[in-house]
Scaffold this motif. Structure first.
Motif, PDB file in Angstrom:
ATOM      1  N   PRO A 167     -21.656   8.037   2.710  1.00 23.48           N
ATOM      2  CA  PRO A 167     -20.824   8.631   1.040  1.00 23.48           C
ATOM      3  C   PRO A 167     -20.525   8.544   0.828  1.00 23.48           C
ATOM      4  N   LEU A 168     -19.186   8.521   0.070  1.00 25.31           N
ATOM      5  CA  LEU A 168     -18.504   9.805  -0.224  1.00 25.31           C
ATOM      6  C   LEU A 168     -17.630  10.280  -1.425  1.00 25.31           C
ATOM      7  N   ARG A 169     -17.237  11.119  -1.363  1.00 22.45           N
ATOM      8  CA  ARG A 169     -16.409  10.741  -3.215  1.00 22.45           C
ATOM      9  C   ARG A 169     -14.700  11.404  -2.613  1.00 22.45           C
ATOM     10  N   ALA A 170     -14.650   9.718  -3.503  1.00 18.02           N
ATOM     11  CA  ALA A 170     -12.692   9.201  -2.461  1.00 18.02           C
ATOM     12  C   ALA A 170     -13.002   9.050  -3.549  1.00 18.02           C
ATOM     13  N   TRP A 171     -11.229   9.665  -2.528  1.00 20.42           N
ATOM     14  CA  TRP A 171      -9.298   9.703  -4.155  1.00 20.42           C
ATOM     15  C   TRP A 171      -8.803   8.700  -4.887  1.00 20.42           C
ATOM     16  N   ARG A 172      -8.696   8.518  -5.675  1.00 16.01           N
ATOM     17  CA  ARG A 172      -7.940   7.524  -5.982  1.00 16.01           C
ATOM     18  C   ARG A 172      -6.911   7.237  -6.705  1.00 16.01           C
ATOM     19  N   PHE A 173      -5.414   6.726  -6.790  1.00 16.80           N
ATOM     20  CA  PHE A 173      -4.265   6.580  -7.923  1.00 16.80           C
ATOM     21  C   PHE A 173      -5.013   6.717  -8.819  1.00 16.80           C
ATOM     22  N   VAL A 174      -4.867   6.979 -10.525  1.00 17.50           N
ATOM     23  CA  VAL A 174      -4.795   6.444 -11.619  1.00 17.50           C
ATOM     24  C   VAL A 174      -4.037   5.332 -12.347  1.00 17.50           C
ATOM     25  N   ALA A 175      -4.797   4.703 -12.901  1.00 17.16           N
ATOM     26  CA  ALA A 175      -3.571   3.499 -13.148  1.00 17.16           C
ATOM     27  C   ALA A 175      -2.179   4.105 -14.226  1.00 17.16           C
ATOM     28  N   GLY A 176      -2.743   5.006 -15.184  1.00 16.62           N
ATOM     29  CA  GLY A 176      -2.361   5.120 -16.186  1.00 16.62           C
ATOM     30  C   GLY A 176      -0.727   6.023 -15.880  1.00 16.62           C
ATOM     31  N   LYS A 177      -1.000   6.868 -14.710  1.00 17.86           N
ATOM     32  CA  LYS A 177      -0.203   7.820 -14.126  1.00 17.86           C
ATOM     33  C   LYS A 177       1.574   7.545 -12.642  1.00 17.86           C
ATOM     34  N   VAL A 178       0.766   5.744 -12.589  1.00 16.84           N
ATOM     35  CA  VAL A 178       1.689   5.512 -11.491  1.00 16.84           C
ATOM     36  C   VAL A 178       2.031   4.137 -12.099  1.00 16.84           C
ATOM     37  N   SER A 179       3.327   3.285 -11.700  1.00 12.92           N
ATOM     38  CA  SER A 179       4.048   2.734 -12.140  1.00 12.92           C
ATOM     39  C   SER A 179       3.221   1.313 -11.387  1.00 12.92           C
ATOM     40  N   ALA A 180       2.052   1.250 -10.792  1.00 12.01           N
ATOM     41  CA  ALA A 180       1.132  -0.228 -10.312  1.00 12.01           C
ATOM     42  C   ALA A 180       0.260   0.411  -9.881  1.00 12.01           C
ATOM     43  N   LEU A 181      -0.858   0.497  -9.432  1.00 10.04           N
ATOM     44  CA  LEU A 181      -2.267   0.353  -8.532  1.00 10.04           C
ATOM     45  C   LEU A 181      -0.688   0.173  -7.394  1.00 10.04           C
ATOM     46  N   GLY A 182      -0.657  -1.484  -6.986  1.00  3.79           N
ATOM     47  CA  GLY A 182       0.105  -2.201  -5.993  1.00  3.79           C
ATOM     48  C   GLY A 182       1.227  -1.196  -5.486  1.00  3.79           C
ATOM     49  N   ALA A 183       1.842  -0.579  -6.313  1.00  2.00           N
ATOM     50  CA  ALA A 183       3.243   0.029  -5.779  1.00  2.00           C
ATOM     51  C   ALA A 183       3.153   1.194  -5.083  1.00  2.00           C
ATOM     52  N   VAL A 184       1.750   2.343  -5.300  1.00  2.00           N
ATOM     53  CA  VAL A 184       2.073   2.813  -4.613  1.00  2.00           C
ATOM     54  C   VAL A 184       1.027   2.976  -3.596  1.00  2.00           C
ATOM     55  N   THR A 185       0.759   1.876  -2.778  1.00  2.00           N
ATOM     56  CA  THR A 185      -0.039   1.776  -1.603  1.00  2.00           C
ATOM     57  C   THR A 185       1.302   1.468  -0.425  1.00  2.00           C
ATOM     58  N   SER A 186       0.641   1.364   0.334  1.00  2.00           N
ATOM     59  CA  SER A 186       1.455   0.810   1.561  1.00  2.00           C
ATOM     60  C   SER A 186       0.708   0.421   2.946  1.00  2.00           C
ATOM     61  N   PRO A 187       0.890  -0.236   3.361  1.00  2.00           N
ATOM     62  CA  PRO A 187       0.158  -0.682   5.009  1.00  2.00           C
ATOM     63  C   PRO A 187       0.503   0.728   6.302  1.00  2.00           C
ATOM     64  N   PRO A 188      -0.685   1.144   6.911  1.00  3.08           N
ATOM     65  CA  PRO A 188      -0.803   1.270   7.453  1.00  3.08           C
ATOM     66  C   PRO A 188       0.285   2.434   8.559  1.00  3.08           C
ATOM     67  N   TYR A 189       0.435   3.497   8.942  1.00  2.00           N
ATOM     68  CA  TYR A 189       1.742   3.754   9.465  1.00  2.00           C
ATOM     69  C   TYR A 189       2.740   3.296  10.654  1.00  2.00           C
ATOM     70  N   ASP A 190       1.983   2.827  11.484  1.00  2.00           N
ATOM     71  CA  ASP A 190       1.794   2.283  12.860  1.00  2.00           C
ATOM     72  C   ASP A 190       2.849   0.507  12.731  1.00  2.00           C
ATOM     73  N   VAL A 191       2.601   0.331  11.830  1.00  2.00           N
ATOM     74  CA  VAL A 191       3.106  -1.091  11.260  1.00  2.00           C
ATOM     75  C   VAL A 191       4.658  -1.338  10.218  1.00  2.00           C
TER      76      VAL A 191
END
Length: 389
Positions: free
Chosen positions: A16-40
Motif C-alpha cells: 500500500p501507499l499514500r498516492a497523490w491525485r489531482f483535485v477536481a475543483g483545481k483543474v478543468s477536468a480530471l481526465g484533461a490533466v492525464t496523459s498516455p505514458p511518455y514513450d507513446v
C-alpha cells in the motif's frame, strides 16, 4: 504465472501507499490533466495535451528543450512543487492499494496499483525486453529531480485467486476517483485499506511471478536508483500496476521501426539466405516483416520456420545484413506514424507482435527480446495516481 512458492528467491510484493491525485475543483477536468505514458507520445499528441490544461501531466513526464541538458528536469520539478503547494494535487491521508479500471469500448484494463518491491535478481519480477541506456538515464533524472514516480509500470501475472477476487469485489462499491479522457475512455479507482484484505492479497501475490508488460526503462531506473541509494527505504520500491491477465486479458501489439539510410534495393539484394522476399505488402503471411519506402512495399518471410519472434530475427539477422546502425532507429506504436516518415532513403519496417507464449518463455528463462519488442495494452493513464519518494 504461478511460481513454485515463496523461498529464498524472495516474493512478489505490492505494498500500500499514500498516492497523490489531482483535485477536481483545481483543474478543468480530471481526465484533461492525464496523459498516455511518455514513450507513446507523438508530437501532435504532445501539443494537444499541452494545450488541454496547464496542469496536464505531459508537462512533467516529457521535459522540453533537450538543449538544456540535465537542467531540462528543473522545470518539471518546480512545476510539481507548485502544484503541491497550491493544493492542485493532494496526498491520500491513509495508505491503500488502489484498484484501477480503464474501459474503452470492449477493452478493459483492471488491476492493483501500489508500491512494487524491486527484484534486482530477476527472480519474481521478470523483464522481457532489452533497454536503451539513454532512456533509463532520462527516467532516472526525472525521478530524482521531481522526487516522484509519476508513471506506473505495468505488470502481468496469471491464475490469480484471492487478490483478483479482491479487485473485483472493490469494483462493486462507490469509486474514489472517476475520470473521462478525450479518447473516450472511462477511468475509475477504488481504495483497498482493510488490513485483513491487504494481508490476504500479500499472501497470495507472494506465490506468483510477474512479467513486466510495459515500463522496462522505468523499472531499470528504479533498480539504478536502488543501487545508488541502498539504504533509502523509498528506493526499495517503485510505482506499479499489477494485472491478472487470465481474468483481465491484455492486448499485445507490435512496435514498428523507421530506419534511416535503408532503401528497398538494399532489402531486396542484401537480405540473407533463408528468407523469401515477396513484392508488395502481403498481409496473410504468418510472422512476416514488411518494409516500405512510402511508395512501394516488400514482404519478408522466413523459409526456415518460426525460429524466434520476428522482432528478434529483425535485430539479430536482418539489420546487420542490411548494414543498419541500430542507434539511428526510431520506434512507433502505430504503422501510420511510421509510414508517414518513410522515404527513398528511410524505410519503415512493419512488424507483427510476438505471441504471448514466446514472451513468457523468454522471460522465464532469463532471455530478453530486443528493445521496444512489444506493446502491451491498454496502458495505465498517467496522472490519476502517482507516488512521491
Amino acid at each position: 504465472m504461478p511460481s513454485s512458492g515463496p523461498d529464498s528467491r524472495g516474493a512478489l510484493r505490492l505494498d500500500p501507499l499514500r498516492a497523490w491525485r489531482f483535485v477536481a475543483g483545481k483543474v478543468s477536468a480530471l481526465g484533461a490533466v492525464t496523459s498516455p505514458p511518455y514513450d507513446v507520445l507523438e508530437p501532435a499528441l504532445v501539443r494537444r495535451l499541452t494545450d488541454s490544461d496547464l496542469h496536464n501531466m505531459v508537462r512533467l513526464i516529457l521535459p522540453r528543450d533537450p538543449d538544456l541538458g540535465p537542467g531540462r528536469y528543473d522545470e518539471p520539478a518546480r512545476r510539481l512543487t507548485g502544484w503541491q503547494r497550491d493544493g492542485v494535487v493532494v496526498q491520500d491521508p491513509r495508505p491503500a492499494l488502489y484498484v484501477y479500471e480503464q474501459q474503452l469500448g470492449s477493452a478493459v484494463l483492471c488491476g492493483l496499483v501500489g508500491s512494487l518491491g524491486l527484484d534486482p535478481a530477476r527472480r519474481v519480477v521478470l523483464p522481457h525486453e532489452n533497454v536503451m541506456p539513454h532512456w533509463v538515464d532520462d527516467r532516472l533524472e526525472l525521478m530524482e529531480a521531481t522526487d516522484a514516480d509519476l508513471e506506473p509500470i505495468l505488470l502481468a501475472y496469471g491464475d490469480g485467486g484471492a487478490a483478483s477476487d479482491a479487485v473485483d469485489n472493490a469494483r462493486s462499491g462507490e469509486p474514489w476517483v472517476v475520470a473521462d479522457t478525450y479518447n473516450g475512455a472511462h477511468h475509475r479507482i477504488w481504495r483497498i485499506e482493510d488490513p485483513s484484505t491487504l494481508a490476504m492479497i500479500a499472501a497470495e501475490l507472494a506465490q506468483h511471478e510477474a512479467l513486466i508488460a510495459d515500463g522496462h526503462h522505468r523499472y531499470a531506473a528504479y533498480l539504478e536508483r536502488q543501487r545508488r541509494e541502498p539504504t533509502r527505504p523509498s528506493a526499495e520500491v517503485g510505482l506499479a500496476m499489477l494485472v491478472d491477465y487470465n481474468r483481465h486479458p491484455l492486448t499485445l501489439d507490435p512496435i514498428h521501426r523507421v530506419v534511416p539510410g535503408l532503401d528497398l534495393a538494399t532489402v531486396q539484394t542484401r537480405t540473407p539466405e533463408g528468407w523469401q522476399v515477396l513484392p508488395g505488402r502481403v498481409e496473410h503471411v504468418p510472422d512476416r516483416i514488411a518494409v516500405t519506402d512510402g511508395a512501394s512495399w516488400v514482404t519478408l518471410r522466413s523459409t526456415r520456420g518460426q525460429e524466434a519472434p520476428t522482432v528478434s530475427m529483425l535485430h539479430d539477422l536482418l539489420l546487420p545484413a542490411w548494414g543498419v546502425v541500430e542507434a539511428d532507429i526510431s520506434f512507433h506504436h502505430t504503422l501510420q506514424d511510421a509510414v508517414a516518415l518513410a522515404g527513398p532513403q528511410q524505410a519503415a519496417v512493419e512488424l507483427v507482435a510476438p505471441r504471448m507464449d514466446q514472451v513468457l518463455r523468454s522471460a522465464v528463462r532469463g532471455a530478453v527480446l530486443p528493445q521496444k519488442a512489444t506493446s502491451f495494452g491498454p496502458k495505465p493513464r498517467v496522472g490519476l495516481l502517482f507516488r512521491t519518494l
